[in-house]
Design a protein around this motif. Sequence first.
Motif, PDB file in Angstrom:
ATOM      1  N   SER A 179     -10.188  -6.453  -0.195  1.00  0.00           N
ATOM      2  CA  SER A 179      -9.174  -6.963  -1.127  1.00  0.00           C
ATOM      3  C   SER A 179      -7.990  -7.560  -0.367  1.00  0.00           C
ATOM      4  O   SER A 179      -7.440  -8.588  -0.779  1.00  0.00           O
ATOM      5  CB  SER A 179      -8.709  -5.863  -2.084  1.00  0.00           C
ATOM      6  OG  SER A 179      -8.147  -4.804  -1.366  1.00  0.00           O
ATOM      7  N   LEU A 180      -7.607  -6.945   0.768  1.00  0.00           N
ATOM      8  CA  LEU A 180      -6.497  -7.507   1.541  1.00  0.00           C
ATOM      9  C   LEU A 180      -6.888  -8.865   2.126  1.00  0.00           C
ATOM     10  O   LEU A 180      -6.085  -9.807   2.124  1.00  0.00           O
ATOM     11  CB  LEU A 180      -6.076  -6.555   2.670  1.00  0.00           C
ATOM     12  CG  LEU A 180      -5.546  -5.178   2.247  1.00  0.00           C
ATOM     13  CD1 LEU A 180      -5.025  -4.413   3.447  1.00  0.00           C
ATOM     14  CD2 LEU A 180      -4.439  -5.305   1.217  1.00  0.00           C
ATOM     15  N   GLN A 204      -0.815   4.643  -0.844  1.00  0.00           N
ATOM     16  CA  GLN A 204      -2.127   4.544  -0.195  1.00  0.00           C
ATOM     17  C   GLN A 204      -1.950   4.227   1.282  1.00  0.00           C
ATOM     18  O   GLN A 204      -0.904   3.729   1.687  1.00  0.00           O
ATOM     19  CB  GLN A 204      -2.949   3.426  -0.844  1.00  0.00           C
ATOM     20  CG  GLN A 204      -3.251   3.674  -2.300  1.00  0.00           C
ATOM     21  CD  GLN A 204      -3.870   2.456  -2.961  1.00  0.00           C
ATOM     22  OE1 GLN A 204      -3.913   1.379  -2.387  1.00  0.00           O
ATOM     23  NE2 GLN A 204      -4.339   2.635  -4.176  1.00  0.00           N
ATOM     24  N   MET A 250      -9.029 -10.946   0.886  1.00  0.00           N
ATOM     25  CA  MET A 250      -9.025 -11.916  -0.223  1.00  0.00           C
ATOM     26  C   MET A 250      -7.608 -12.379  -0.515  1.00  0.00           C
ATOM     27  O   MET A 250      -7.342 -13.564  -0.732  1.00  0.00           O
ATOM     28  CB  MET A 250      -9.611 -11.270  -1.489  1.00  0.00           C
ATOM     29  CG  MET A 250     -11.123 -11.215  -1.522  1.00  0.00           C
ATOM     30  SD  MET A 250     -11.830 -12.846  -1.708  1.00  0.00           S
ATOM     31  CE  MET A 250     -11.679 -13.076  -3.466  1.00  0.00           C
ATOM     32  N   LEU A 310       0.841  -1.198   0.000  1.00  0.00           N
ATOM     33  CA  LEU A 310       0.000   0.000   0.000  1.00  0.00           C
ATOM     34  C   LEU A 310       0.880   1.253   0.000  1.00  0.00           C
ATOM     35  O   LEU A 310       0.589   2.234  -0.680  1.00  0.00           O
ATOM     36  CB  LEU A 310      -0.905   0.023   1.236  1.00  0.00           C
ATOM     37  CG  LEU A 310      -2.107  -0.907   1.229  1.00  0.00           C
ATOM     38  CD1 LEU A 310      -2.812  -0.864   2.583  1.00  0.00           C
ATOM     39  CD2 LEU A 310      -3.104  -0.511   0.139  1.00  0.00           C
ATOM     40  N   ARG A 320      -9.968  -0.939   2.194  1.00  0.00           N
ATOM     41  CA  ARG A 320      -8.953  -1.866   1.658  1.00  0.00           C
ATOM     42  C   ARG A 320      -9.145  -3.279   2.223  1.00  0.00           C
ATOM     43  O   ARG A 320      -8.545  -4.224   1.717  1.00  0.00           O
ATOM     44  CB  ARG A 320      -7.544  -1.396   2.031  1.00  0.00           C
ATOM     45  CG  ARG A 320      -7.235   0.013   1.636  1.00  0.00           C
ATOM     46  CD  ARG A 320      -6.876   0.116   0.166  1.00  0.00           C
ATOM     47  NE  ARG A 320      -6.822   1.504  -0.230  1.00  0.00           N
ATOM     48  CZ  ARG A 320      -7.356   1.994  -1.331  1.00  0.00           C
ATOM     49  NH1 ARG A 320      -7.985   1.196  -2.175  1.00  0.00           N
ATOM     50  NH2 ARG A 320      -7.257   3.267  -1.611  1.00  0.00           N
TER      51      ARG A 320
END
Lengths: 221, 186
Positions: free
Chosen positions: A164-165, A155, A167, A150, A161
């Motif tokens: 997605s993290l 970011q 996953m 990130l 977030r």
Amino acid sequence: MVPDGKSLKGFYIVSDIRLRLLTLVLLSVLSFVSTSGAAVVFFWWLVFAAKTTFAKKSWKAVLLTSVLVGLFPSVVLYFSGGDVFYGAKIFVLVLLAFWFSASLVPGEFMSLFVWMFGKKIGFDLGLAAEFSTQALSEIQSDFSHMKSALKIKGQRFSVFRVPSLAMGLLFLSLGRSNSQSGILARRGYISGGTFVPVFFPGKSDFLMLVIAGILYAVLLV
Amino acid sequence: MRIILDSVTLCAGGFSLSANAVFEEGVHLISGRTGSGKSSLASVLAGLSSVSTGDVIPEGCGSPILLMQFPEYQVTGSSVIREISSWGCFENKEFFSLFGVNVNARDPFTLSRGELKRLMLACVFAKDSDLLILDEPYASLDSSAKDVLTTLIENRRGITIVFSHEVEHVPRGSRWEISKGVLHRE
């Protein structure tokens, strides 16, 4: 070289999980059943366990988790007329859990379970426990890499977030589990196995256990 | 533009690495055994972790870009389009076609390892950074993608540092090796 309870690269290694587990049980019971016991156990933790805990875990994570987990039941019990010090007991129990987790050395669960339950069930339980602790440590490492990623993108970590993290963590963990199970299957693992449990009790193991035993005897017996 | 490792030592886990090196503009290929500290050095060069002793001195370099060994680490978008946009590099579309990336609304985690690696490679090249650090960029790529990658590395401006085990597809440039805990130029 075999660790013998002495300093290893700056960290204090306690090497006999059986003694540590017994210490944990005594202190957990003592902390849970009495408020004064929780206070004494907290001092025990400060003297014997804080260094080991903070050597492996972030002090922010330890204190934040312990305070939050302890605070919630205290607030609920304050309004419902229960024991407001219940949260303090939970706070100390969480600190003990962090210490036990921080002091774990790879292979210890395998030794413990095989020693307790033998080569069949003990081996399976030990294997499952070792894989679980390894997976938790790898998830921690993955998450640290993701935070770096990130940073590369400019970011910051935020709740947006998280999906997605999460996953990513899931896919990496599943991938590793798949590889591990493949290796076990190729080696013909079905159930049980040969493993010789090894323990190296250090002086500190006995010292911590004796102090815990004395505190338990004085306050509860 | 250059990056200097001045009496740097890295100690972590089971390894210790010392390095005295200057990476000038061009391609630098660093090899070494598994566990020799390549990824840790890549992280230090990218400014993501600190050294045990010594200094890392970037001179005239902008923000570094690091391609991590595992592409899953770098996914933050819920679709390929959002992932590309998270890198802020939509304007350099040629890299996506070069690496055969389909720019669509597909979830990046449904891509194969190779497809995900190509997506990440396209993104980091599209960023056109002064300092590009690639950690095992050839892993999971097929032969044609490896050729594309080698050509792009060789034709890039700025400093490109490649950490790799690859022996067949090797870009032209300075060769470095980590052996016995020391980084040295071959």
